[in-house]
Motif scaffolding. Structure first.
Motif, PDB file in Angstrom:
ATOM      1  N   LYS A   1       1.253   3.734  -3.986  1.00  0.00           N
ATOM      2  CA  LYS A   1       0.993   5.179  -4.045  1.00  0.00           C
ATOM      3  C   LYS A   1       1.986   5.891  -4.960  1.00  0.00           C
ATOM      4  CE  LYS A   1      -0.667   5.109   0.733  1.00  0.00           C
ATOM      5  NZ  LYS A   1      -0.302   5.394   2.132  1.00  0.00           N
ATOM      6  N   LYS A   2       3.170   5.293  -5.139  1.00  0.00           N
ATOM      7  CA  LYS A   2       4.201   5.892  -5.985  1.00  0.00           C
ATOM      8  C   LYS A   2       4.088   5.437  -7.437  1.00  0.00           C
ATOM      9  CE  LYS A   2       7.250   5.262  -1.976  1.00  0.00           C
ATOM     10  NZ  LYS A   2       8.462   4.546  -1.504  1.00  0.00           N
ATOM     11  N   SER A   3       3.146   4.549  -7.727  1.00  0.00           N
ATOM     12  CA  SER A   3       3.038   3.932  -9.050  1.00  0.00           C
ATOM     13  C   SER A   3       2.070   4.706  -9.938  1.00  0.00           C
ATOM     14  CB  SER A   3       2.560   2.486  -8.905  1.00  0.00           C
ATOM     15  OG  SER A   3       1.182   2.458  -8.558  1.00  0.00           O
TER      16      SER A   3
ATOM     17  N   PRO B   1      -5.293   5.779  -7.793  1.00  0.00           N
ATOM     18  CA  PRO B   1      -5.513   5.482  -6.368  1.00  0.00           C
ATOM     19  C   PRO B   1      -6.970   5.226  -6.027  1.00  0.00           C
ATOM     20  CG  PRO B   1      -4.947   7.800  -6.688  1.00  0.00           C
ATOM     21  CD  PRO B   1      -4.693   7.117  -7.993  1.00  0.00           C
TER      22      PRO B   1
ATOM     23  N   PHE C   1       0.824  -1.208   0.000  1.00  0.00           N
ATOM     24  CA  PHE C   1       0.000   0.000   0.000  1.00  0.00           C
ATOM     25  C   PHE C   1       0.860   1.262   0.000  1.00  0.00           C
ATOM     26  CE2 PHE C   1      -3.199  -3.049   1.512  1.00  0.00           C
ATOM     27  CZ  PHE C   1      -4.216  -2.748   0.627  1.00  0.00           C
ATOM     28  N   ASN C   2       2.042   1.181   0.590  1.00  0.00           N
ATOM     29  CA  ASN C   2       2.957   2.325   0.538  1.00  0.00           C
ATOM     30  C   ASN C   2       3.543   2.502  -0.854  1.00  0.00           C
ATOM     31  OD1 ASN C   2       2.629   2.987   3.266  1.00  0.00           O
ATOM     32  ND2 ASN C   2       4.253   1.591   3.922  1.00  0.00           N
ATOM     33  N   GLU C   3       3.936   1.379  -1.482  1.00  0.00           N
ATOM     34  CA  GLU C   3       4.600   1.453  -2.783  1.00  0.00           C
ATOM     35  C   GLU C   3       3.631   1.781  -3.914  1.00  0.00           C
ATOM     36  OE1 GLU C   3       7.890   1.326  -3.504  1.00  0.00           O
ATOM     37  OE2 GLU C   3       8.114   1.403  -1.323  1.00  0.00           O
TER      38      GLU C   3
ATOM     39  N   ILE D   1      -7.863   1.378  -5.634  1.00  0.00           N
ATOM     40  CA  ILE D   1      -7.215   0.489  -4.664  1.00  0.00           C
ATOM     41  C   ILE D   1      -8.136   0.195  -3.483  1.00  0.00           C
ATOM     42  CG2 ILE D   1      -5.302   0.248  -3.051  1.00  0.00           C
ATOM     43  CD1 ILE D   1      -4.491  -0.129  -5.934  1.00  0.00           C
TER      44      ILE D   1
ATOM     45  N   SER E   1      -3.564   2.380   5.795  1.00  0.00           N
ATOM     46  CA  SER E   1      -3.061   1.965   4.471  1.00  0.00           C
ATOM     47  C   SER E   1      -3.229   3.069   3.439  1.00  0.00           C
ATOM     48  CB  SER E   1      -3.808   0.713   3.999  1.00  0.00           C
ATOM     49  OG  SER E   1      -5.134   1.026   3.584  1.00  0.00           O
ATOM     50  N   GLY E   2      -4.170   3.974   3.675  1.00  0.00           N
ATOM     51  CA  GLY E   2      -4.418   5.053   2.722  1.00  0.00           C
ATOM     52  C   GLY E   2      -5.250   4.636   1.532  1.00  0.00           C
ATOM     53  N   ALA E   3      -5.762   3.398   1.524  1.00  0.00           N
ATOM     54  CA  ALA E   3      -6.577   2.932   0.406  1.00  0.00           C
ATOM     55  C   ALA E   3      -7.874   3.726   0.333  1.00  0.00           C
ATOM     56  CB  ALA E   3      -6.878   1.441   0.561  1.00  0.00           C
TER      57      ALA E   3
END
Length: 528
Positions: free
Chosen positions: A65-67, A71, A61-63, A74, A99-101
């Motif tokens: 976000k950089k892709s 968003p 979930f952290n990675e 997710i 998780s920020g999902a």
């Protein structure tokens, strides 16, 4: 049959449910790349994992976000709150939010057996858990989907209570009630009857389906659910999942879109289904099921004399759809006649326009057939394929030539790890470069030696990293003499790409993949 909405919601749970299959393992980088491909293909929601259960899912979930993944697609997955904790004090519920999902899927107990035997709480208390959890999360994220775990078994055991659990989720304003055949044993006629009974209670409330394949009915049950008004379909690419697997989206999507006219994905995206299926297998280091419907290599292959004679006159005689609709190709095993168009389609996928009249096409086609016969596979190794095509059509300038390499892997004592050293001799333009380097293994030593030789000429190689390395045995009966395929994934600040090598000698196969990776990096930095 209820009024049909031809627009469907596709929900992929490969990155969570799929990884529960005993033979499926993805790195975090694999999961992010698969998520990017699912997003590009047109999947509406991508379930990334259960952040409250393990560190790898938290890292995903952290990675992600950089892709490049949207968003809004997710989803994080988790269970209702614990009976003795509030949502604010439940670590698992808070991990979902951390998780920020954008979306959260919550599963709850529907079968009274699980409530009394597994949770050991009252039936009424379970309804409170469902309602409280969903109502709490609805204030925090875009969508909360409710997975009614063991719904069909629960309904058969105690229909009144199973429906009460749905009502608890409805009252909390869940965005969709997903009916789960968790044990995978529900027969199609049972499933349809139960969905009709559910509709009598839920009315037009959004319903979803989540089927497992323990009785080989997951795809059929998913399609029948849609035919009976369900619009949210959960499954996994290639049907991976616990025990016998989940409903296979590679069959569900074309069945619904091509057979019944539902809007699943764009037609041009559907043509990527074949490559998406194979990419998932390659990244998971899994053998392709050649007999898989729609996307298997044998799905449109013809060998029998009567069959071949007929399809050469009219392909419809032995093919239920045009294979190109899902990115596959017709194959005549005794004389493959469709290779040129297949090659052009593949090349177009990587932005290369090939002319069928180009005199290089025939030699390229023969080269590709020869390499694939040896075990080369270019799904997951797009950079190697692009280099192959560019070299064949004269659209590539070599950056260096290998003169020789040597690798030593020496065990100096029983208690010390092996010592690996590699030497490389290269020609770059008019210069000869001869270098040596050590590593924590022969492949690492060879990689270090190649970079040491080339970085003085091409400093941009310092920005390139090898992020994944997979080995597949292609001839299992040959023991340690087997042919091996090496798949490497590399990345720099802007891109990630895959390359492949095949040889009996694993070091040679690794070298082929590494050189392709370096050449692709230099080519894209210079010309793209």
């Amino acid at each position: 049959m209820p009024h049909e909405d031809k627009t469907l919601v596709l929900y992929d749970t490969l990155l969570r449910d799929g990884t529960q299959s005993e033979d499926v393992n993805f790195t975090v980088q694999d999961k992010v790349r698969i998520a990017e491909e699912l997003d590009d293909f047109g999947i509406d929601f991508i379930e990334g994992g259960w952040p409250g259960s393990n560190p790898r899912d938290i890292e995903f979930f952290n990675e992600v976000k950089k892709s490049k993944v949207n968003p809004a697609k997710i989803c994080a997955f988790g269970s209702t709150r614990r009976a003795k904790k509030s949502c604010e004090n439940d670590e698992s519920i808070q991990a979902l939010l951390q998780s920020g999902a954008a979306n959260i899927t919550i599963f709850g107990k529907t079968w009274d057996l699980h409530v009394t035997e597994a949770l050991k709480i009252s039936l009424e208390n379970n309804l409170e858990l469902i309602n409280d959890t969903i109502a709490y999360l609805k204030k925090k994220v875009s969508n909360v989907f409710y997975d009614a775990e063991h719904f069909f078994d629960g309904y058969k055991a105690n229909p009144e209570y199973a429906l009460k659990t749905l009502k608890a989720a409805m009252d909390a304003k869940a965005d969709c009630l997903v009916l789960c055949d968790t044990n995978g044993g529900t027969m199609p006629d049972e499933l349809v009857d139960i969905i009709k009974k559910v509709r009598e209670v839920t009315g037009d409330y959004p319903l979803g389906i989540h089927c497992h394949n323990d009785s080989e009915c997951a795809v059929a049950n998913s399609v029948l659910s849609v035919r009976n008004g369900i619009t949210h379909i959960q499954g996994t690419i290639n049907g991976y999942g616990e025990r016998c697997g989940n409903a296979n989206l590679c069959s569900i999507i074309p069945n619904l879109q091509l057979k019944y006219g539902y809007d699943c994905v764009e037609d041009e995206k559907l043509k990527k289904l074949w490559s998406l299926s194979r990419l998932v297998n390659e990244l998971g280091n899994l053998k392709h099921n050649i007999h898989q419907p729609y996307v298997g290599r044998a799905a449109f292959a013809h060998k029998g004399g009567v069959h071949v004679s007929a399809i050469l006159k009219n392909a419809r005689t032995y093919e239920h759809i045009k294979p190109e609709l899902v990115g596959n190709t017709q194959r005549v095993l005794v004389s493959d006649l469709s290779g040129k168009s297949n090659l052009m389609y593949k090349a177009k996928d990587f932005g290369l326009e090939l002319d069928s009249n180009d005199p290089n096409m025939n030699s390229l086609l023969e080269k590709l057939k020869e390499l694939e016969n040896k075990g080369f596979q270019y799904e997951g190794a797009e950079a190697s394929f692009e280099l192959l095509v560019r070299k064949a059509i004269g659209n590539f300038t070599k950056f260096f030539d290998l003169l020789s390499f040597r690798v030593i892997d020496e065990k100096r004592s029983a208690i010390e790890p092996p010592f690996a050293e590699a030497t490389v001799m290269l020609r770059v333009g008019g210069d000869i470069e001869h270098t040596a380097a050590i590593g924590n293994g022969p492949v690492n030593a060879l990689d270090n030696s190649l970079r040491k030789a080339l970085e003085k000429f091409y400093p941009s190689l310092k920005t390139m990293d090898l992020v994944d390395y997979k080995v597949r045995i292609l001839t299992g009966k040959d023991g340690t003499k087997a042919i091996t395929r090496v798949l490497i994934e590399s990345k720099d600040e802007t891109d990630a790409w895959g390359t492949v090598g095949v040889a009996q000698n694993i070091i040679d196969a690794s070298y082929q993949a590494m050189v392709d990776s370096i050449e692709y990096k230099l080519f894209k930095d210079t010309y793209k």
